[in-house]
Scaffold this active site. Structure first.
Site, PDB file in Angstrom:
ATOM      1  N   HIS A 140       0.873  -1.177   0.000  1.00 33.08           N
ATOM      2  CA  HIS A 140       0.000   0.000   0.000  1.00 33.08           C
ATOM      3  C   HIS A 140       0.911   1.228   0.000  1.00 33.08           C
ATOM      4  O   HIS A 140       2.037   1.172   0.514  1.00 33.08           O
ATOM      5  CB  HIS A 140      -0.834  -0.054   1.286  1.00 33.08           C
ATOM      6  CG  HIS A 140      -1.884   0.992   1.417  1.00 33.08           C
ATOM      7  ND1 HIS A 140      -1.623   2.257   1.866  1.00 33.08           N
ATOM      8  CD2 HIS A 140      -3.211   0.952   1.172  1.00 33.08           C
ATOM      9  CE1 HIS A 140      -2.746   2.959   1.898  1.00 33.08           C
ATOM     10  NE2 HIS A 140      -3.729   2.193   1.471  1.00 33.08           N
ATOM     11  N   ASP A 217       2.943  -4.669   8.054  1.00 36.09           N
ATOM     12  CA  ASP A 217       1.741  -3.871   7.856  1.00 36.09           C
ATOM     13  C   ASP A 217       0.568  -4.828   8.055  1.00 36.09           C
ATOM     14  O   ASP A 217       0.278  -5.668   7.207  1.00 36.09           O
ATOM     15  CB  ASP A 217       1.763  -3.270   6.439  1.00 36.09           C
ATOM     16  CG  ASP A 217       0.445  -2.593   6.072  1.00 36.09           C
ATOM     17  OD1 ASP A 217      -0.560  -2.783   6.777  1.00 36.09           O
ATOM     18  OD2 ASP A 217       0.420  -1.880   5.051  1.00 36.09           O
ATOM     19  N   GLN A 220      -4.608  -5.402   6.858  1.00 32.68           N
ATOM     20  CA  GLN A 220      -5.586  -6.356   6.307  1.00 32.68           C
ATOM     21  C   GLN A 220      -5.494  -7.738   6.945  1.00 32.68           C
ATOM     22  O   GLN A 220      -6.359  -8.572   6.703  1.00 32.68           O
ATOM     23  CB  GLN A 220      -5.421  -6.476   4.781  1.00 32.68           C
ATOM     24  CG  GLN A 220      -5.579  -5.179   4.020  1.00 32.68           C
ATOM     25  CD  GLN A 220      -6.992  -4.601   4.088  1.00 32.68           C
ATOM     26  OE1 GLN A 220      -7.943  -5.271   4.481  1.00 32.68           O
ATOM     27  NE2 GLN A 220      -7.133  -3.344   3.703  1.00 32.68           N
ATOM     28  N   LYS A 243     -10.676  -1.074  10.527  1.00 25.69           N
ATOM     29  CA  LYS A 243     -10.846  -2.273   9.676  1.00 25.69           C
ATOM     30  C   LYS A 243     -11.170  -3.495  10.548  1.00 25.69           C
ATOM     31  O   LYS A 243     -11.521  -4.552  10.048  1.00 25.69           O
ATOM     32  CB  LYS A 243      -9.591  -2.535   8.848  1.00 25.69           C
ATOM     33  CG  LYS A 243      -9.274  -1.396   7.861  1.00 25.69           C
ATOM     34  CD  LYS A 243      -8.113  -1.745   6.972  1.00 25.69           C
ATOM     35  CE  LYS A 243      -7.441  -0.553   6.328  1.00 25.69           C
ATOM     36  NZ  LYS A 243      -8.196   0.075   5.256  1.00 25.69           N
ATOM     37  N   CYS A 381      -4.880   2.478  -3.602  1.00 26.56           N
ATOM     38  CA  CYS A 381      -3.627   2.990  -3.018  1.00 26.56           C
ATOM     39  C   CYS A 381      -2.485   1.995  -3.210  1.00 26.56           C
ATOM     40  O   CYS A 381      -1.597   1.876  -2.356  1.00 26.56           O
ATOM     41  CB  CYS A 381      -3.784   3.347  -1.540  1.00 26.56           C
ATOM     42  SG  CYS A 381      -5.031   4.579  -1.230  1.00 26.56           S
TER      43      CYS A 381
HETATM   44  N1  C6P Z   1      -6.405   0.321   2.779  1.00 25.53           N
HETATM   45  C1  C6P Z   1      -8.256  -0.028   1.243  1.00 25.53           C
HETATM   46  O1  C6P Z   1      -9.344   0.267   0.758  1.00 25.53           O
HETATM   47  P1  C6P Z   1      -5.164   3.517   7.192  1.00 25.53           P
HETATM   48  O2  C6P Z   1      -5.682   4.391   6.114  1.00 25.53           O
HETATM   49  O3  C6P Z   1      -3.974   4.116   7.903  1.00 25.53           O
HETATM   50  O4  C6P Z   1      -6.211   2.992   8.116  1.00 25.53           O
HETATM   51  O5  C6P Z   1      -4.625   2.175   6.456  1.00 25.53           O
HETATM   52  C2  C6P Z   1      -3.684   2.273   5.430  1.00 25.53           C
HETATM   53  C3  C6P Z   1      -3.422   0.927   4.841  1.00 25.53           C
HETATM   54  C4  C6P Z   1      -2.171   0.370   4.984  1.00 25.53           C
HETATM   55  N2  C6P Z   1      -1.887  -0.852   4.528  1.00 25.53           N
HETATM   56  C5  C6P Z   1      -2.805  -1.597   3.898  1.00 25.53           C
HETATM   57  C6  C6P Z   1      -2.458  -2.966   3.422  1.00 25.53           C
HETATM   58  C7  C6P Z   1      -4.102  -1.090   3.700  1.00 25.53           C
HETATM   59  O6  C6P Z   1      -5.001  -1.833   3.079  1.00 25.53           O
HETATM   60  C8  C6P Z   1      -4.407   0.216   4.163  1.00 25.53           C
HETATM   61  C9  C6P Z   1      -5.753   0.817   3.901  1.00 25.53           C
HETATM   62  C10 C6P Z   1      -7.750   0.743   2.433  1.00 25.53           C
HETATM   63  O7  C6P Z   1      -7.588  -0.963   0.810  1.00 25.53           O
HETATM   64  C11 C6P Z   1      -7.867   2.218   2.233  1.00 25.53           C
HETATM   65  S1  C6P Z   1      -6.752   2.818   0.978  1.00 25.53           S
END
Ligand code: C6P
Length: 423
Positions: A140, A217, A220, A243, A381
């Site tokens: 991401h 990370d 997910q 999430k 992203c």
């Molecule tokens: N992905 C998606 O629709 P935040 O925004 O900080 O809560 O998470 C960022 C982030 C970092 N790593 C991974 C693997 C992610 O999937 C995400 C967030 C969302 O896939 C929003 S772009």
């Protein structure tokens, strides 16, 4: 193991676990009763953010109606209550991740801030000219850009583990990238645009063999599988509350105490200090050294309730249910002519990313929305992932614990409609 089009689909949880009936949990999520564009809501955008159970909503309401106060500061009753609940939530997260100590749990805004904290603090102190940081081809943007910024500032180099056409990392290439120049490895546990579950245990062991710490990370992975940071032996682990069926604006950075102790503060301000004079500031102990300013108190407490909720159901059971749905969804989507699934790793979680003939994913998303079906469309992203597969975007259905086979069927009907409209 199930098979779709002759391809084996390995389940996220190898253990045989009793999947649960999602109708048992659907009632806990008031928003799922919503009608959208005249149709019952089918929410398949859980990778972007998941819905919140009543228990989390009740916690937020109770907090603001009965104990709202600033924490770690007041001698009054409300402040003591709020502090107790906030620190109680930290202890819940510690148990949830099986971290050794509460002080290894730093509350942040989310995964993005967790990664930025490590890049800014650990990176600035311990990474210098000629050093290398390794990430993967499926990160991401929040696990790419902070490292690019750091490497640019420090004269270090960013290295990328490539992947194959199924969206699986080429581990031989990883072996070649590792060297004594490697100062940190930062890897997504589960890809948000492909669903791949990466072999993080192996990645960590190999990184440690050259003395490099590993950040996972966990944005997910955390909502879909049980995570044990001690068993994984990761050095840092970041995830977002929203999430994991918790509130937005709160997340967690886990770090091994010895590493966090050696790192300088990330931001300066209230609560992260023991004493301040104009001549010198003495920083606070962990984890407060990294928690400058008034935090998202309600969010932290709400995240504690989300952790209780998920733990009460059991992540193994949630994973077993989502795996069953993934197998079903993969099979149903494979029946649609012209549909190309992006992300066909053997080991994956509930992400169904696809293109459909030459229909733009945004058009697919718009047709589905008219049917009350929420999916995400775009690059998610992860622009380098789109580039790797030679596409500008995908349509992505992402599964959560409350999704059902009937909702997958609704998705397939919606896609038939999109084909009708755009053919
Ligand atoms: N992905 C998606 O629709 P935040 O925004 O900080 O809560 O998470 C960022 C982030 C970092 N790593 C991974 C693997 C992610 O999937 C995400 C967030 C969302 O896939 C929003 S772009």
């Amino acid at each position: 193991m199930s098979s779709v089009n002759g391809k084996a689909i390995q389940r996220a949880t190898p253990k045989v676990t009793q999947a649960f009936d999602p109708s048992q949990v659907r009632d806990d999520f008031p928003i799922l009763k919503q009608v959208v564009n005249g149709k019952p809501l089918v929410y398949l955008d859980n990778a972007a953010t998941s819905q919140k159970p009543q228990a989390v909503l009740d916690t937020l309401l109770r907090y603001y109606t009965t104990e709202n106060a600033n924490i770690h500061r007041g001698v009054h009753t409300l402040s003591a209550l709020a502090t107790e609940d906030y620190e109680g939530a930290r202890a819940k997260v510690r148990r949830f991740l099986n971290a050794k100590e509460d002080r290894e749990i730093v509350f942040v805004r989310g995964t993005t801030e967790g990664i930025n904290l490590v890049a800014s603090s650990y990176g600035r102190r311990f990474i210098g000219p000629g050093d290398e940081v390794i990430i993967t081809a499926m990160e991401h943007h929040s696990n790419i850009v902070p490292w690019q910024m750091l490497c640019e500032e420090k004269g270090a180099t960013l290295r990328v583990i490539p992947m194959n056409d199924d969206g699986e990392l080429l581990m031989d290439e990883y072996d070649k990238l590792l060297s004594k120049r490697t100062k940190l490895v930062s890897v997504v546990y589960v890809s948000n645009s492909l669903g791949t579950i990466n072999p993080v245990r192996e990645i960590i062991t190999k990184a440690h063999s050259v003395g490099a710490p590993v950040l996972l990370d966990g944005a997910q992975s955390t909502p879909h599988m049980a995570v044990d940071v001690q068993a994984l032996d990761c050095d840092f682990y970041a995830f977002s509350g929203h999430k994991l069926y918790g509130p937005t604006g709160v997340g967690v950075l886990y770090g091994k105490a010895a590493l966090l102790d050696a790192m300088p503060p990330y931001q300066g301000g209230g609560d992260m200090i023991k004493s301040v004079t104009f001549a010198k500031t003495i920083y606070n102990d962990l984890p407060y050294k990294f928690e400058a300013g008034t935090p998202n108190i309600a969010g932290g407490i709400g995240l504690g309730t989300a952790v209780d909720y998920v733990t009460g159901i059991g992540l193994e059971r949630i994973a077993a249910h989502e795996d069953e749905l993934l197998v079903y969804g993969t099979k149903r989507l494979a029946e649609i002519e012209g549909l190309r699934l992006i992300g066909t790793a053997k080991h994956k979680t509930g992400i169904l990313s696809f293109t459909l003939k030459d229909i733009h994913p945004h058009d697919i998303g718009t047709v589905l929305d008219q049917e009350g079906i929420a999916i995400r469309t775009g690059h998610h992203c992860t622009q380098p992932v789109m580039e790797r597969f030679g596409i500008p975007a995908t349509a992505r259905a992402s599964l959560g614990m409350y999704n059902t086979k009937a909702e997958i069927d609704a998705l397939v009907l919606g896609l038939d409609k999109a084909l009708e409209v755009f053919s």
